[in-house]
Design a protein around this motif. Structure first.
Motif, PDB file in Angstrom:
ATOM      1  N   HIS A 174      20.292 -26.955  -0.569  1.00 29.33           N
ATOM      2  CA  HIS A 174      19.096 -26.157  -0.345  1.00 29.33           C
ATOM      3  C   HIS A 174      18.938 -25.712   1.019  1.00 29.33           C
ATOM      4  CE1 HIS A 174      14.555 -26.326  -0.596  1.00 29.33           C
ATOM      5  NE2 HIS A 174      14.777 -25.781  -1.621  1.00 29.33           N
ATOM      6  N   TYR A 175      19.170 -26.466   1.974  1.00 27.89           N
ATOM      7  CA  TYR A 175      18.836 -26.159   3.248  1.00 27.89           C
ATOM      8  C   TYR A 175      19.471 -25.062   3.985  1.00 27.89           C
ATOM      9  CZ  TYR A 175      18.777 -26.647   8.459  1.00 27.89           C
ATOM     10  OH  TYR A 175      18.680 -26.209   9.872  1.00 27.89           O
ATOM     11  N   PHE A 176      20.946 -24.906   3.635  1.00 26.71           N
ATOM     12  CA  PHE A 176      21.455 -23.809   4.133  1.00 26.71           C
ATOM     13  C   PHE A 176      21.439 -22.645   3.214  1.00 26.71           C
ATOM     14  CE2 PHE A 176      24.201 -27.323   6.269  1.00 26.71           C
ATOM     15  CZ  PHE A 176      24.063 -26.550   7.690  1.00 26.71           C
ATOM     16  N   HIS A 177      21.070 -22.578   2.051  1.00 27.10           N
ATOM     17  CA  HIS A 177      20.902 -21.671   1.125  1.00 27.10           C
ATOM     18  C   HIS A 177      19.537 -20.961   1.934  1.00 27.10           C
ATOM     19  CE1 HIS A 177      18.941 -19.424  -2.430  1.00 27.10           C
ATOM     20  NE2 HIS A 177      20.269 -19.114  -2.560  1.00 27.10           N
ATOM     21  N   SER A 178      18.476 -21.874   2.134  1.00 24.58           N
ATOM     22  CA  SER A 178      17.235 -21.375   2.638  1.00 24.58           C
ATOM     23  C   SER A 178      17.373 -20.581   4.221  1.00 24.58           C
ATOM     24  CB  SER A 178      15.887 -22.281   2.984  1.00 24.58           C
ATOM     25  OG  SER A 178      16.522 -23.267   3.901  1.00 24.58           O
ATOM     26  N   ARG A 179      18.483 -21.066   4.811  1.00 29.29           N
ATOM     27  CA  ARG A 179      18.934 -20.197   5.948  1.00 29.29           C
ATOM     28  C   ARG A 179      19.941 -18.916   5.902  1.00 29.29           C
ATOM     29  NH1 ARG A 179      21.364 -23.298  10.566  1.00 29.29           N
ATOM     30  NH2 ARG A 179      21.718 -20.968  11.176  1.00 29.29           N
ATOM     31  N   GLY A 180      20.000 -18.729   4.533  1.00 28.64           N
ATOM     32  CA  GLY A 180      21.269 -17.616   4.501  1.00 28.64           C
ATOM     33  C   GLY A 180      22.652 -17.938   4.765  1.00 28.64           C
ATOM     34  N   VAL A 181      23.072 -19.265   4.971  1.00 31.21           N
ATOM     35  CA  VAL A 181      24.225 -19.711   5.181  1.00 31.21           C
ATOM     36  C   VAL A 181      25.038 -20.029   4.204  1.00 31.21           C
ATOM     37  CG1 VAL A 181      25.685 -21.271   6.790  1.00 31.21           C
ATOM     38  CG2 VAL A 181      23.460 -20.352   7.547  1.00 31.21           C
ATOM     39  N   GLN A 182      26.291 -19.599   3.797  1.00 36.48           N
ATOM     40  CA  GLN A 182      27.046 -20.160   2.691  1.00 36.48           C
ATOM     41  C   GLN A 182      27.758 -21.465   3.114  1.00 36.48           C
ATOM     42  OE1 GLN A 182      30.084 -17.783   1.337  1.00 36.48           O
ATOM     43  NE2 GLN A 182      29.086 -16.023   1.567  1.00 36.48           N
ATOM     44  N   THR A 183      27.997 -22.443   2.088  1.00 39.99           N
ATOM     45  CA  THR A 183      28.454 -23.682   2.495  1.00 39.99           C
ATOM     46  C   THR A 183      29.498 -24.168   1.553  1.00 39.99           C
ATOM     47  OG1 THR A 183      26.487 -24.493   0.985  1.00 39.99           O
ATOM     48  CG2 THR A 183      26.141 -24.823   3.232  1.00 39.99           C
ATOM     49  N   GLU A 184      30.368 -24.970   1.951  1.00 39.32           N
ATOM     50  CA  GLU A 184      31.289 -25.585   1.102  1.00 39.32           C
ATOM     51  C   GLU A 184      31.161 -26.866   1.594  1.00 39.32           C
ATOM     52  OE1 GLU A 184      36.211 -25.764   0.890  1.00 39.32           O
ATOM     53  OE2 GLU A 184      35.079 -24.463   2.664  1.00 39.32           O
ATOM     54  N   ILE A 185      30.805 -27.644   0.411  1.00 39.91           N
ATOM     55  CA  ILE A 185      30.300 -29.172   0.673  1.00 39.91           C
ATOM     56  C   ILE A 185      31.361 -29.959   0.011  1.00 39.91           C
ATOM     57  CG2 ILE A 185      28.492 -30.828  -0.087  1.00 39.91           C
ATOM     58  CD1 ILE A 185      26.637 -28.288  -0.156  1.00 39.91           C
ATOM     59  N   ILE A 186      31.547 -31.142   0.764  1.00 33.79           N
ATOM     60  CA  ILE A 186      32.390 -32.207   0.642  1.00 33.79           C
ATOM     61  C   ILE A 186      31.543 -33.305   0.403  1.00 33.79           C
ATOM     62  CG2 ILE A 186      34.553 -33.619   1.197  1.00 33.79           C
ATOM     63  CD1 ILE A 186      35.416 -31.128   2.682  1.00 33.79           C
ATOM     64  N   LYS A 187      31.469 -34.002  -0.920  1.00 34.69           N
ATOM     65  CA  LYS A 187      30.715 -35.003  -1.128  1.00 34.69           C
ATOM     66  C   LYS A 187      31.212 -36.307  -0.775  1.00 34.69           C
ATOM     67  CE  LYS A 187      28.016 -37.853  -3.464  1.00 34.69           C
ATOM     68  NZ  LYS A 187      26.571 -38.267  -3.688  1.00 34.69           N
ATOM     69  N   LEU A 188      30.602 -37.184   0.280  1.00 33.87           N
ATOM     70  CA  LEU A 188      31.131 -38.530   0.552  1.00 33.87           C
ATOM     71  C   LEU A 188      30.322 -39.587   0.003  1.00 33.87           C
ATOM     72  CD1 LEU A 188      32.703 -37.804   3.999  1.00 33.87           C
ATOM     73  CD2 LEU A 188      34.079 -37.945   1.920  1.00 33.87           C
ATOM     74  N   TYR A 189      30.475 -40.727   0.211  1.00 35.13           N
ATOM     75  CA  TYR A 189      29.476 -42.038  -0.093  1.00 35.13           C
ATOM     76  C   TYR A 189      29.082 -42.842   1.111  1.00 35.13           C
ATOM     77  CZ  TYR A 189      30.298 -40.437  -4.807  1.00 35.13           C
ATOM     78  OH  TYR A 189      30.516 -39.576  -6.124  1.00 35.13           O
ATOM     79  N   GLY A 190      29.733 -42.383   2.430  1.00 31.35           N
ATOM     80  CA  GLY A 190      29.355 -43.333   3.319  1.00 31.35           C
ATOM     81  C   GLY A 190      30.246 -42.956   4.596  1.00 31.35           C
ATOM     82  N   SER A 191      30.091 -43.274   5.607  1.00 30.89           N
ATOM     83  CA  SER A 191      30.892 -42.975   7.067  1.00 30.89           C
ATOM     84  C   SER A 191      31.376 -41.622   7.189  1.00 30.89           C
ATOM     85  CB  SER A 191      31.983 -43.737   6.795  1.00 30.89           C
ATOM     86  OG  SER A 191      31.865 -45.197   6.785  1.00 30.89           O
TER      87      SER A 191
END
Ligand code: PRP
Length: 215
Positions: free
Chosen positions: A130-147
């Motif tokens: 949501h944050y990068f979309h509102s900035r017009g930046v494309q994202t590739e997101i890697i989901k982690l659970y910590g660290s």
């Protein structure tokens, strides 16, 4: 439905800061949840008990009415879409902020304004997208659970989105904050049905806690 109040909260920082707020409201936990393995902790008030659960599970227990009230970080509340909870009070505990961070060497000649595409490791894929979309930046997101701080050090991602409190975790892992996304604090959340059925008890609790909140 019982007339007592069940309060869900998580161990760690939120619990440590919540205990004095409840104590100020005259509610004392019968056992220290950090010492005990019990998941239901009674209080000195026979009408109030606590559930000690994972931070990210607090909204689920409260949404389904298994807990009437909960304490959850704004990060957790924003990350979980479609929650239908009443959020009457910012407790001003668990204060930190969410930020984008990257290796110090990379930050030396990086210009966040010119980002077009970023690869981010995070526990917060929804907030990040949501944050990068509102900035017009494309994202590739890697989901982690910590660290998350480990990810840029081993090439899993260029950058991370995570909570920053003292900044020590970033510093000790050679990362620096390059953009603040939002301030974060813990909120009191209430099940909507409980708010009607136990209105008097819950409103009293809200008022008592509100009186303890640091302005
Ligand atoms: C949070 C966050 C950072 C750290 C930041 O982790 O994910 O790793 O605290 O705090 P600092 O700026 O004071 O170093 P937490 O300890 O809550 O555990 P988590 O990895 O399970 O989220």
């Amino acid at each position: 439905m019982s007339t007592g109040i069940t309060i869900a909260l998580s161990k760690g920082r939120i619990l440590q800061e919540a205990i004095p707020l409840f104590a100020g409201a005259g509610i004392h936990l019968a056992e220290d949840p950090e010492e005990s393995r019990k998941l239901i902790i009674p209080s000195t008030d026979p009408t109030v008990r606590f559930l000690v659960i994972r931070a990210s599970d607090v909204p689920t227990y409260v949404t389904w009415g298994a807990a009437d009230v909960g304490i959850a970080g704004k990060d957790v509340l924003l990350e979980q879409e479609g929650l239908d909870l009443y959020e009457p009070l910012d407790l001003r505990i668990g204060i930190c902020h969410m930020a984008v961070a990257e290796p110090a060497a990379m930050a030396a000649d990086d210009a966040p304004q010119s980002w077009e595409r970023v690869r981010i490791a995070t526990k917060y894929p929804h907030i990040t997208r949501h944050y990068f979309h509102s900035r017009g930046v494309q994202t590739e997101i890697i989901k982690l659970y910590g660290s998350m701080e480990l990810a840029p050090l081993v090439g899993l991602a260029d950058r991370i989105v995570d909570l920053v409190s003292s900044g020590r975790t970033l510093k000790e892992n050679g990362l620096v904050e390059v953009e603040e996304i939002m301030p974060i604090s813990s909120r009191l959340v209430v099940n909507r049905a409980a708010m009607k059925l136990k209105r008097r008890a819950i409103e009293t609790l809200i008022r008592q806690l509100e009186a303890q909140v640091t302005p």
